[in-house]
Design an enzyme around this catalytic site. Sequence first.
Site, mmCIF file in Angstrom:
data_model
loop_
_atom_site.group_PDB
_atom_site.id
_atom_site.type_symbol
_atom_site.label_atom_id
_atom_site.label_comp_id
_atom_site.label_asym_id
_atom_site.label_seq_id
_atom_site.Cartn_x
_atom_site.Cartn_y
_atom_site.Cartn_z
ATOM 1 N N GLY A 43 -12.099 1.753 -9.112
ATOM 2 C CA GLY A 43 -10.946 0.847 -9.236
ATOM 3 C C GLY A 43 -11.246 -0.637 -9.217
ATOM 4 O O GLY A 43 -10.503 -1.431 -9.795
ATOM 5 N N GLU A 98 -12.488 -4.555 -3.287
ATOM 6 C CA GLU A 98 -11.658 -3.359 -3.467
ATOM 7 C C GLU A 98 -10.420 -3.700 -4.292
ATOM 8 O O GLU A 98 -9.898 -4.811 -4.215
ATOM 9 C CB GLU A 98 -11.291 -2.803 -2.069
ATOM 10 N N ASP A 99 -9.970 -2.727 -5.064
ATOM 11 C CA ASP A 99 -8.809 -2.967 -5.920
ATOM 12 C C ASP A 99 -7.516 -3.139 -5.134
ATOM 13 O O ASP A 99 -6.739 -4.052 -5.377
ATOM 14 C CB ASP A 99 -8.666 -1.838 -6.965
ATOM 15 N N ASP A 102 -3.961 0.166 0.641
ATOM 16 C CA ASP A 102 -2.711 0.923 0.684
ATOM 17 C C ASP A 102 -2.520 1.419 2.122
ATOM 18 O O ASP A 102 -2.046 0.671 2.974
ATOM 19 C CB ASP A 102 -2.845 2.050 -0.352
ATOM 20 N N LYS A 130 -0.672 -3.513 -0.451
ATOM 21 C CA LYS A 130 0.642 -2.883 -0.241
ATOM 22 C C LYS A 130 0.857 -2.850 1.272
ATOM 23 O O LYS A 130 0.596 -1.846 1.927
ATOM 24 C CB LYS A 130 0.641 -1.450 -0.767
ATOM 25 N N PHE A 151 3.799 2.151 -7.754
ATOM 26 C CA PHE A 151 2.509 2.580 -8.271
ATOM 27 C C PHE A 151 2.113 1.721 -9.465
ATOM 28 O O PHE A 151 2.831 1.659 -10.453
ATOM 29 C CB PHE A 151 2.528 4.058 -8.642
ATOM 30 N N VAL A 152 0.969 1.060 -9.346
ATOM 31 C CA VAL A 152 0.540 0.148 -10.401
ATOM 32 C C VAL A 152 -0.759 0.618 -11.063
ATOM 33 O O VAL A 152 -1.553 1.334 -10.454
ATOM 34 C CB VAL A 152 0.354 -1.286 -9.858
ATOM 35 N N ASP A 158 -6.075 3.038 -11.923
ATOM 36 C CA ASP A 158 -5.778 4.147 -12.816
ATOM 37 C C ASP A 158 -4.621 5.003 -12.331
ATOM 38 O O ASP A 158 -4.221 4.957 -11.168
ATOM 39 C CB ASP A 158 -6.999 5.067 -12.916
ATOM 40 N N ARG A 164 -7.128 2.091 -16.823
ATOM 41 C CA ARG A 164 -7.991 1.130 -16.131
ATOM 42 C C ARG A 164 -8.313 -0.074 -17.011
ATOM 43 O O ARG A 164 -8.610 -1.150 -16.516
ATOM 44 C CB ARG A 164 -9.327 1.790 -15.734
HETATM 45 P P1 IMP Z 1 -6.090 3.561 0.996
HETATM 46 O O1 IMP Z 1 -7.342 4.220 1.480
HETATM 47 O O2 IMP Z 1 -4.870 4.402 1.304
HETATM 48 O O3 IMP Z 1 -5.918 2.138 1.423
HETATM 49 O O4 IMP Z 1 -6.110 3.679 -0.578
HETATM 50 C C1 IMP Z 1 -6.760 2.826 -1.388
HETATM 51 C C2 IMP Z 1 -7.026 3.501 -2.721
HETATM 52 O O5 IMP Z 1 -5.878 4.195 -3.196
HETATM 53 C C3 IMP Z 1 -7.330 2.464 -3.772
HETATM 54 O O6 IMP Z 1 -8.703 2.198 -3.833
HETATM 55 C C4 IMP Z 1 -6.801 3.101 -5.037
HETATM 56 O O7 IMP Z 1 -7.798 3.864 -5.654
HETATM 57 C C5 IMP Z 1 -5.693 4.027 -4.596
HETATM 58 N N1 IMP Z 1 -4.346 3.463 -4.852
HETATM 59 C C6 IMP Z 1 -3.424 3.091 -3.947
HETATM 60 N N2 IMP Z 1 -2.304 2.625 -4.517
HETATM 61 C C7 IMP Z 1 -2.518 2.662 -5.851
HETATM 62 C C8 IMP Z 1 -1.728 2.283 -6.998
HETATM 63 O O8 IMP Z 1 -0.592 1.779 -6.924
HETATM 64 N N3 IMP Z 1 -2.305 2.486 -8.210
HETATM 65 C C9 IMP Z 1 -3.555 3.014 -8.367
HETATM 66 N N4 IMP Z 1 -4.322 3.382 -7.325
HETATM 67 C C10 IMP Z 1 -3.819 3.203 -6.080
HETATM 68 MG MG MG Z 2 -10.090 2.799 -5.468
#
Ligand code: IMP
Ligand code: MG
Length: 179
Positions: A43, A98-99, A102, A130, A151-152, A158, A164
Site C-alpha cells: 500500500g 505506511e499508507d 486504521d 482514520k 473505504f478509500v 487497493d 493502486r
Molecule cells: P490497521 O492495521 O488496522 O491500522 O490497518 C492498516 C492497513 O489496512 C493498511 O495498511 C491498509 O492496507 C488497510 N486499510 C485500512 N483502511 C483502508 C482503506 O480505506 N482502503 C484500503 N486499505 C485500507
Molecule cells: Mg497496507
Amino acid sequence: MHPDIERVLITEGELREKVKEAAEMAAARYRGSNPVVIGILKGSIVFYSDFIRNLDIPVTLDFMAVSSYGSGSSSSGQLRMKKDVDTDVKGRDIVIVEDIIDSGLTLMEVKKMFYARGANSVYIVTLLNKRGRREYDIEPDYNCFDIENEFVVGYGLDYNERYRNLPYVGILKPSVYQK
Ligand code: IMP
Ligand code: MG
C-alpha cells in the site's frame, strides 16, 4: 475519473504538496543520521516513492510486507509477516512509511518489533489517518491527511488488489464491494 470511483477525496496536487512537507519534516528530524526508510508493502509504494524523492538526506531503503487484512474491506485483527527487511536495524533510526493507519494494529506491532531488534528510534509517517477507527494506542509522528471512516483506494491503496495505480485518493462506489 475511473467509473468505480464515487468521488476524489485527495487530488494529485494536494498529495504532491503534502508529501513534500512530510519529507521535509522527516529530513529535519534525521539530518546527519542516515535513517532506514522502510516502506510497508504494498500500500505504501506510491507514497514511498514520492516521499523519498523529497528527502534531501542520505537514506537506506528497505521494505517489509505485513497484513492485517484479508481480501475484503474490514480488518481481521491479526498481523502476518510476509516479507521481512534485509537491513540490520540495530542502533539505526527507522522511518516507517505506511499508507493508512486504521485500527493501529499494523503500526503498533511493527514499531514494537523494530525496538525489540534494537533500533535507536522509530518514526512513523502515514499518508492517511482514520482516527475514528483506532483500536490500539498508537499515533503516527507525521500524518498527511485525516479522513473519515470511508473505504478509500488509489495512490497505492487497493480494494482486492485493484485501483493502486490511480493517481489520486478516491472513495469507491459501495456497489463495487457489495457485489
Ligand atoms: P490497521 O492495521 O488496522 O491500522 O490497518 C492498516 C492497513 O489496512 C493498511 O495498511 C491498509 O492496507 C488497510 N486499510 C485500512 N483502511 C483502508 C482503506 O480505506 N482502503 C484500503 N486499505 C485500507
Ligand atoms: Mg497496507
